[in-house]
Each structure stands twice: as structure tokens, then as C-alpha cells.
Motif scaffolding. Structure first.
Motif, mmCIF file in Angstrom:
data_model
loop_
_atom_site.group_PDB
_atom_site.id
_atom_site.type_symbol
_atom_site.label_atom_id
_atom_site.label_comp_id
_atom_site.label_asym_id
_atom_site.label_seq_id
_atom_site.Cartn_x
_atom_site.Cartn_y
_atom_site.Cartn_z
ATOM 1 N N GLU A 92 0.820 -1.200 0.000
ATOM 2 C CA GLU A 92 0.000 0.000 0.000
ATOM 3 C C GLU A 92 0.864 1.264 0.000
ATOM 4 N N THR A 93 1.939 1.239 0.758
ATOM 5 C CA THR A 93 2.857 2.375 0.774
ATOM 6 C C THR A 93 3.516 2.559 -0.587
ATOM 7 N N THR A 197 13.082 -0.277 6.941
ATOM 8 C CA THR A 197 11.685 -0.248 6.540
ATOM 9 C C THR A 197 11.147 1.171 6.633
ATOM 10 N N GLU A 198 10.381 1.549 5.625
ATOM 11 C CA GLU A 198 9.750 2.860 5.577
ATOM 12 C C GLU A 198 8.232 2.733 5.730
ATOM 13 N N GLY A 199 7.803 1.594 6.268
ATOM 14 C CA GLY A 199 6.377 1.398 6.524
ATOM 15 C C GLY A 199 5.687 0.800 5.321
ATOM 16 N N GLY A 200 4.404 1.033 5.229
ATOM 17 C CA GLY A 200 3.629 1.923 6.056
ATOM 18 C C GLY A 200 3.309 1.434 7.455
ATOM 19 N N GLN A 206 3.380 -4.739 12.209
ATOM 20 C CA GLN A 206 3.662 -6.180 12.188
ATOM 21 C C GLN A 206 5.077 -6.473 12.669
ATOM 22 N N PHE A 207 6.031 -5.652 12.270
ATOM 23 C CA PHE A 207 7.401 -5.837 12.747
ATOM 24 C C PHE A 207 7.484 -5.615 14.257
ATOM 25 N N ILE A 232 2.092 5.922 13.150
ATOM 26 C CA ILE A 232 3.227 5.329 12.443
ATOM 27 C C ILE A 232 3.174 3.804 12.451
ATOM 28 N N ALA A 233 2.466 3.216 13.426
ATOM 29 C CA ALA A 233 2.341 1.753 13.494
ATOM 30 C C ALA A 233 0.894 1.406 13.791
#
Length: 266
Positions: A92-93, A197-200, A206-207, A232-233
């Protein structure tokens, strides 16, 4: 005893003595930022996240992060990419942010060569469904092949389409979903140890829930947006919050650039 982390300004004169010459009335060079954000010297994989948040917790404005960012944030963004073996992002990101292949940058060429890295980091897209447009430049024009991280239960025709487009398929789960811890291991097994990782927000969540995030680089933007933007998470919460330790804190024009590490790592 407690350690104090001074708020260091990227451009203004620091009040404290500065033998290193970093805290002076000038913009930090990319090389100086690279020294400050260097990955730890360990043979184990290291997963670092880079995110931006407003004062009221929004990770996006109008669906993208650019509107809450700034020039200094983008310098750090570029530095973190310049140090990484692989940039990990959710599907999605990739769609919302219009991801393109990571580019080679002369400022990091010598550093990457000395570390045995290629000219640019690979991009790894995490997707269970592989609902991706494989005709985009991310897949057709990368300096190094883009990876798609998925589960063994992903649609066979989409796996075939990814491979036909030149992407490397990484299986990191028994079903359709990706196992975050296995994704970290599978990428590290391919020599991609320095992970960013830059997300989203869903992927970062999940991480975090899997307990595999080693470091968070968080830009706190001095903005308020209200609304219902994501944090952000996201996703399921953890049973007990995990406390991270502040490793460094920089400031420019009201933006704070914090770096936090898990408390059980040096």
C-alpha cells in the motif's frame, strides 16, 4: 546514573564544546550524517525503521508523508537509504507514495564499496496478494532487482507475473500472509543484513508485534493535522509495551530527529 542526550541542531551553533566539529553553525554533510547513523558492526541482521509523525500522532496528510516532512528530514531519509542493503515497504505504501527504484548516489559510493555493498539498495515489497503493477519502473528499471516478499499461499499466477517482470520472489510465510520474523531472516540470508523499513503503518506494526524491530528513526514534525490519519504503526497491539532507549536526538527548525534502539542491544 543516567545518560544525557543533548539536543543537537543540524544548522545552529551548539552551546556545549564540540571537539568533533559537528555541532557548528552549518548544515551537516551527508558524510557526517552517515557517520551518525551508521549501522552497528555486527553480523546479525539489523532492522531499522524510518517514520515521520506530527505532534498529534499523524503519520500522513492526505494519504502521504511528504506534507509533514521537511528538507532536513529528506536529507536523513536519503542518508538512511544510502546506508541500507535493502529498503522494505508494504504494498500500500508503494502504491500511495509512488515508489521508484532506489538510485545510486555519489555521496555514498565510497562508503558502500568499502562495506561490500552494491551501488544502491534493493527495494523489497511486502505483499500477501501480490496485487502490484509489475509494469512500473520499480520492477522494470531497478539498478538491482526488486524483491517481492510474500507467503507460500500467494496466487500462483501473481508469483509467475512477478518473476516474469524480473522481480525476485522471497517466500516468507506458509500461508498467504508474510511472517515478519521470517522476512527479516530470508532477506539477511540473501546478504541483505542492513535493513530499512519505511512502513507503512501496517507493516511497521507487524514488525513491532513480532519483536524484530531493532531501531526506530522518528522525525517529530511540529505540525498538527487532527483528522483520522494513521499512526506510524497500526494493527494488533503487543501484550506488554517494549521500551526503547534514546540513542541520539537532532533538531532543525522545530523538527526533532530521534533515534531509538531496543534496550537489549548495545
Amino acid at each position: 546514573m543516567r545518560s544525557l542526550f543533548p539536543v543537537t541542531d543540524l544548522t545552529t551553533t551548539a552551546a556545549a564544546p564540540d571537539p568533533s566539529g559537528l555541532l557548528t553553525d552549518r548544515e551537516w554533510s551527508l558524510d557526517e550524517l552517515a557517520d551518525a547513523y551508521a549501522y552497528p558492526a555486527t553480523g546479525d541482521p539489523w532492522l531499522r525503521a524510518n517514520m515521520v509523525s506530527t505532534l498529534d500522532g499523524a503519520a500522513q496528510h492526505d494519504g502521504r508523508s511528504q506534507g509533514i516532512s521537511c528538507a532536513a528530514d529528506m536529507r536523513i531519509f536519503g542518508t538512511l537509504r544510502g546506508l541500507a542493503d535493502v529498503v522494505i515497504a508494504g504494498a500500500e505504501t508503494v502504491r500511495l507514495e509512488g515508489y521508484r527504484p532506489a538510485r545510486a548516489r555519489e555521496a555514498f559510493a565510497g562508503r558502500r564499496a568499502a562495506a561490500g555493498q552494491g551501488s544502491a539498495p534493493a527495494v523489497a515489497v511486502v505483499s500477501g496478494s501480490l496485487d502490484l503493477d509489475f509494469s512500473l519502473p520499480l520492477f522494470t528499471e531497478p539498478l538491482v532487482p526488486t524483491l517481492v516478499v510474500t507467503g507460500a499461499g500467494a496466487p500462483a499466477d501473481r508469483i509467475a507475473a512477478a518473476r516474469k517482470a524480473g522481480a525476485e520472489v522471497v517466500i516468507a510465510g506458509e500461508g498467504a500472509r508474510v511472517d515478519p520474523a521470517r522476512a527479516v531472516r530470508e532477506l539477511a540470508d540473501r546478504g541483505l543484513r542492513r535493513q530499512l523499513t519505511e512502513g507503512g503503518p501496517r507493516l511497521l506494526g507487524q514488525f513491532v508485534a513480532a519483536g524484530v524491530l531493532d531501531e526506530l528513526c522518528l522525525t517529530l514534525s511540529p505540525m498538527l493535522t487532527a483528522g483520522d490519519a494513521q499512526r506510524i504503526a497500526g494493527g494488533p497491539g503487543v501484550t506488554m509495551p517494549e521500551r526503547f532507549a534514546l540513542a541520539s536526538l537532532l533538531e532543525e527548525d522545530g523538527f526533532l530527529f530521534g533515534r531509538y534502539r531496543r534496550r537489549d542491544v548495545p
